[in-house]
Design an enzyme around this catalytic site. Structure first.
Site, PDB file in Angstrom:
ATOM      1  N   CYS A  20      47.180 -74.657  81.835  1.00 28.20           N
ATOM      2  CA  CYS A  20      46.292 -73.575  81.738  1.00 28.20           C
ATOM      3  C   CYS A  20      46.662 -73.960  79.561  1.00 28.20           C
ATOM      4  O   CYS A  20      48.283 -73.939  79.334  1.00 28.20           O
ATOM      5  CB  CYS A  20      46.542 -72.326  82.157  1.00 28.20           C
ATOM      6  SG  CYS A  20      47.842 -71.601  81.756  1.00 28.20           S
ATOM      7  N   CYS A  23      50.210 -73.180  78.876  1.00 25.69           N
ATOM      8  CA  CYS A  23      51.221 -74.701  78.487  1.00 25.69           C
ATOM      9  C   CYS A  23      50.728 -75.173  77.279  1.00 25.69           C
ATOM     10  O   CYS A  23      51.874 -75.951  77.067  1.00 25.69           O
ATOM     11  CB  CYS A  23      50.544 -75.893  79.831  1.00 25.69           C
ATOM     12  SG  CYS A  23      51.303 -74.854  81.387  1.00 25.69           S
ATOM     13  N   ASP A 476      22.490 -53.352  67.531  1.00 23.56           N
ATOM     14  CA  ASP A 476      23.313 -52.856  66.727  1.00 23.56           C
ATOM     15  C   ASP A 476      21.938 -53.476  65.770  1.00 23.56           C
ATOM     16  O   ASP A 476      21.778 -54.472  65.562  1.00 23.56           O
ATOM     17  CB  ASP A 476      24.575 -52.836  66.668  1.00 23.56           C
ATOM     18  CG  ASP A 476      25.446 -52.493  65.725  1.00 23.56           C
ATOM     19  OD1 ASP A 476      25.603 -52.721  64.526  1.00 23.56           O
ATOM     20  OD2 ASP A 476      25.588 -51.161  65.860  1.00 23.56           O
ATOM     21  N   ASP A 677      27.303 -57.406  65.370  1.00 29.11           N
ATOM     22  CA  ASP A 677      28.423 -58.539  64.299  1.00 29.11           C
ATOM     23  C   ASP A 677      29.614 -59.068  64.996  1.00 29.11           C
ATOM     24  O   ASP A 677      31.023 -59.773  64.584  1.00 29.11           O
ATOM     25  CB  ASP A 677      28.387 -57.877  62.970  1.00 29.11           C
ATOM     26  CG  ASP A 677      29.042 -56.984  62.873  1.00 29.11           C
ATOM     27  OD1 ASP A 677      29.450 -56.095  61.721  1.00 29.11           O
ATOM     28  OD2 ASP A 677      30.392 -56.734  63.532  1.00 29.11           O
ATOM     29  N   ASP A 681      31.834 -54.214  66.068  1.00 30.73           N
ATOM     30  CA  ASP A 681      31.356 -53.622  67.435  1.00 30.73           C
ATOM     31  C   ASP A 681      32.086 -54.315  68.684  1.00 30.73           C
ATOM     32  O   ASP A 681      32.085 -54.617  69.884  1.00 30.73           O
ATOM     33  CB  ASP A 681      29.897 -54.798  67.859  1.00 30.73           C
ATOM     34  CG  ASP A 681      28.589 -54.009  66.352  1.00 30.73           C
ATOM     35  OD1 ASP A 681      28.255 -54.399  66.215  1.00 30.73           O
ATOM     36  OD2 ASP A 681      28.500 -52.596  66.274  1.00 30.73           O
TER      37      ASP A 681
END
Lengths: 806, 64
Positions: A20, A23, A476, A677, A681
């Site tokens: 992952c 690592c 928004d 944005d 937000d």
């Protein structure tokens, strides 16, 4: 900050064992700790590391040791080392292990394409593809003569007798089984270590059964005769079966690997956008440099028709730049002094100079590439479902295979053993869910790549999948539906108030201390459009969300909502009525009082973006409910909503209440996408089922958003949803095809049709069917490449209209 | 033959299958509890400083 000209080496080598992204960070940390290492970048998707180091102090063995200390394996024997010439600016690291330094270098990581710093680089994908191809070629060349033997026995007796010689067949089949077929054994073994089984198990077991039986028949024929299992003098051999199966399945894998490298076309195209050189002015001298040598702060010249080399800010000159390859926005954008430009965009007819702000792996382009790569490697929820199905599927198949063998051997017609063997192998092979493992990833890769081509960045496969189920979209208002730049549109003064210019000057001085966008708009208006000088107020006081009080030139100035002025004991007369009229027109009324008397009402409006109305209409067409979220008052909000075509209005929402509003909608049982944005937000975006950030082009890695629309145009959302739906459709088609072949043919392979029609499934045909299903799935996934934004036409329309009328 | 229960890697937050993890030697016992990891890296990070990853202030992420 010290700057030194050192000759650096760059080493690229595979690193094994990463699982992952943490690592990746660990290994990078350990590598950077090595004295003399200037920078290290590790890529999870390509399983490789790129290290820039001072060759006089560091050897590849040091790097290997560092990786090992981190707990991983570095294949330093496969390292590609090259000279990375140029200046290095060392900057201290900000980590708690303060002893490390890392350099600020130009030059981008190019995991799939040839490295920009010289020398070619083969990625893990390339190596895998070549490996499969090699095995496939060997398998094919050896299998053909074996099949020739089968042909000789059946349809072409004129072929040389050598082909049917058992030892000849054994000699050819053995390398096929153990060299070409080695990956299947390896995969089955790995699965076995986890006490599970997968498709490799099926193929390994199936082909081994055929091979081992055939080999034994040659090497120890007595055993079979004695067991009464053979009635002929010469036992039938099934080398052709085992070999053909391996070859065909390898063919499927080869096509899959090739499709994978094609689906990275999007990334390769992105990387290819970067120019190779840049014209840099240093110490007054203008010259062309390789792009890796451009440093932050350099002055770069961009001539007409050239690609911008790196991210920067315009310092001189002016032109229009085509940013479509990054943001998807087709019309060129005007860039003048102070404007930000993005590396790899195309300059049109003007020329200008920029100061480089981001180079190398910090550029927007490099960030996009990294983002897309990670998204392509991620798993979609539907894929996890497919994985679970597969994990149950294989053991069930093994059981069916065992049952098939038992039934045929015990009850079947003679030659019982042979028929039992054949049918069991057929079951094992036909049940192989190879295509199932392909179905989702291939489509995801194509889908995310397609998105990137259109300036839509999906953070991961899950975002791509979730978007298609969205039922409601919350927008928004400021910056998403509207431009985000409020302007003063009306000035309505009351009789007896100071002269307009004087009045406005007082207001502007009063609002100078305000951080509020409305206040800033007022100041802008007065200084820019009225050209008045604005000095400082004597005192200033603000009530957030209500208004401000200030003393200017000895006069009391109050600016704000009607209610605020009333509280300040100002008689408003019929101003509120005028204010209502303005609000009904979608503007925000701002009331002004001087020395306790109502003086004027000003209107501030934020215009809708050109694409907003179309976008909302398109979202409706897609069957979505559209809501608007704003801090504006109810009347203004409704007016704007009406203009935009929005269904639901959530007005008077304070910034910290936005997330709660999203939750309210979700409580109604809808899957909610929130568009904002990304910065202000963030909590609301994180709360939504899909957070969509509408970017301005340079802020790529917006952490809280699952999807980023780089063009800043709301219509891109429509494209994103279209793409998401198309991708999911594609995935479901693939899953169907992957599964249908298997499911339908397992009973046939087991011999269910035999008692009625005498039809059996020859294992070779089974393998062919498997290869065919892989081909079908991959081809179908590649069909997705033909996706194009449906609203492409409407993207051009409004602008043509305004060109005609404007 | 994968098990139905899942565990969360305390370092990076990935979901792991405890059976597969322990079979691959990716399980670590600490103060009586067993933790499972997605890979060697996270396991080693944890062993280096278990308190850090078990502290309630720590948010599992892939950035370090």
């Amino acid at each position: 900050m010290t700057s030194s000209a050192t000759t650096l080496n760059r080493s690229d080598f595979p690193v094994e064992g990463m699982t992952c992204a943490s690592c990746v960070n660990r290994i990078e940390r350990y590598l950077r700790k090595v004295d003399g290492v200037v920078d290290a970048t590790v890529n999870l998707a390509t399983e490789s590391a790129s290290v820039y180091y001072d060759a006089s102090g560091v050897t590849p063995a040091d790097l290997e040791r560092a990786v090992e200390a981190a707990g991983y394996v570095a294949r330093i024997d496969q390292a590609q080392t090259s000279i990375a010439a140029g200046e290095v600016r060392a900057r201290p690291s900000t980590g708690s292990d303060g002893a490390t330094t890392s350099g600020q270098l130009a030059g981008m990581e190019a995991p799939v394409a040839p490295a920009v710093a010289g020398g070619s680089e083969r990625s893990y994908q390339q190596r895998h593809l070549e490996d499969v191809r090699r095995r496939l070629i060997v398998a094919t060349l050896l299998t053909i003569p074996i099949l020739g033997g089968l042909a000789r026995m059946t349809i072409a007796p004129f072929l040389p007798a050598l082909l049917t010689d058992p030892w000849f067949q054994l000699a050819l089949a053995t390398p096929v089984q153990f060299y070409a077929g080695w990956p299947f054994y390896l995969g089955a073994w790995r699965a076995l270590k986890h006490l599970s089984s997968d498709m490799n198990t099926l193929i390994a077991v199936g082909t081994s059964a055929a091979y081992i039986y055939s080999a034994s028949a040659i090497l120890a024929p007595g055993f079979f005769r004695a067991a009464g299992l053979a009635t002929d003098e010469s036992l039938p051999l099934y080398f052709d079966t085992a070999a053909a199966i391996i070859t065909l399945i390898l063919l499927g894998r080869f096509l899959e690997a090739r499709a994978r490298s094609h689906t990275s076309d999007a990334i390769r195209k992105l990387i290819g956008l970067q120019p190779r050189t840049a014209r840099v002015i240093r110490d007054g001298i203008e010259r062309d440099l390789p792009i890796e040598q451009v440093l932050r702060g350099d002055l770069v010249v961009v001539r007409p028709g050239e690609k911008v080399a790196v991210d920067g800010i315009v310092r001189e000159g002016r032109s229009a730049v085509d940013e479509s390859m990054i943001t998807g926005e087709p019309m060129p954008v005007t860039k003048a002094t102070g404007a930000e430009v993005i590396g790899a965009t195309l300059n049109t007819t003007g020329s200008f100079r920029i100061e480089a702000t981001r180079v190398g792996r910090d550029t927007v382009l490099a960030q996009i590439v990294r983002l897309v790569q990670e998204a392509q490697g991620s798993k979609a929820p539907i894929q996890r479902l497919a994985d679970i199905v597969t994990s149950y599927f294989v053991p069930v198949v093994l059981v069916i295979a065992a049952a098939t063998f038992a039934v045929w051997f015990a009850f079947g017609p003679q030659p019982a053993f042979n028929l039992a063997l054949l049918n069991t192998v057929a079951v094992l092979i036909i049940a192989c869910p190879c295509a199932l493992g392909l179905a989702t990833p291939t489509s995801i890769m194509v889908g995310t790549g397609k998105g990137a081509e259109n300036g839509i960045l999906f953070r991961n496969a899950e975002a791509l999948e979730r978007l298609h189920k969205v039922g409601a979209v919350v927008l928004d208002k400021t910056g998403t539906l509207t431009e985000g730049k409020p302007r003063v549109t009306d000035v309505l003064t009351v009789a007896g108030s100071p002269a307009e210019d004087e009045l406005l000057r007082l207001v502007a001085v009063a609002e100078r201390g305000s951080q509020h966008p409305l206040g800033e708009a007022l100041v802008r208006y007065v200084t820019e459009e009225r050209g008045l000088d604005v000095g400082d107020a004597e005192s200033f006081d603000s009530v957030p969300g209500e208004g401000i009080r200030a003393r200017v030139d000895g006069r009391e100035v109050v600016v704000g909502r009607a209610g605020f002025l009333v509280e300040e004991a100002v008689e408003l007369g019929d101003l509120p009525a005028q204010g209502q009229e303005l609000a009904a027109a979608g503007k925000t009324p701002v009331f002004v009082a001087i020395d306790g008397r109502a003086a004027a009402v000003l209107a501030v409006a934020d215009t809708l973006k050109p694409g907003s109305v179309t976008a909302v209409a398109e979202l409706h067409r897609l069957g979505l409910e559209v809501a608007m979220l704003t801090g504006d008052n109810e009347i203004t909000a409704r007016a704007i909503a009406r203009e935009a075509g929005v269904d639901r209005v959530l007005a008077d929402v304070r910034p910290d209440e936005k997330a709660a509003q999203v939750r309210r909608l979700q409580a109604e049982g809808k899957i909610v996408a929130m568009v904002g944005d990304g910065i202000n937000d963030a909590p609301a975006l994180a709360r939504a089922d899909v957070g969509v950030a509408i970017g301005t082009g340079t802020d790529v890695a917006i952490e809280s958003a699952s999807v980023t629309l780089m063009s800043g145009d709301l219509r891109a959302l429509v494209t994103a949803i279209d793409l998401s739906r198309a991708t999911m459709r594609n995935i479901k088609q693939n899953l169907f095809w992957a599964f249908a072949y298997n499911a339908a043919l397992i009973p046939v392979a087991a011999g269910v049709l035999y008692p009625f029609t005498g039809v059996l499934l020859d294992p070779i045909l089974a393998a062919a069917a498997m290869a065919l299903s892989s081909v079908t799935v991959v081809s179908n996934a590649l069909r997705l490449r033909r996706f194009s934004p449906a609203s492409a036409a409407s993207l051009l329309e409004p602008r043509l209209q305004s060109a005609a009328t404007g | 033959m994968t098990s139905q229960t899942t565990a969360i890697d305390p370092v990076c937050g990935m979901t792991v299958d405890p059976a597969q993890a322990s079979a691959a030697d990716l399980g670590v016992e600490h103060e009586g509890q067993t933790y499972y990891f997605c890979g060697k890296g996270c396991k080693l990070e944890f062993i280096d400083d278990p308190a850090k990853y078990l502290s309630p202030d720590y948010t599992p992420s892939m950035e370090m």
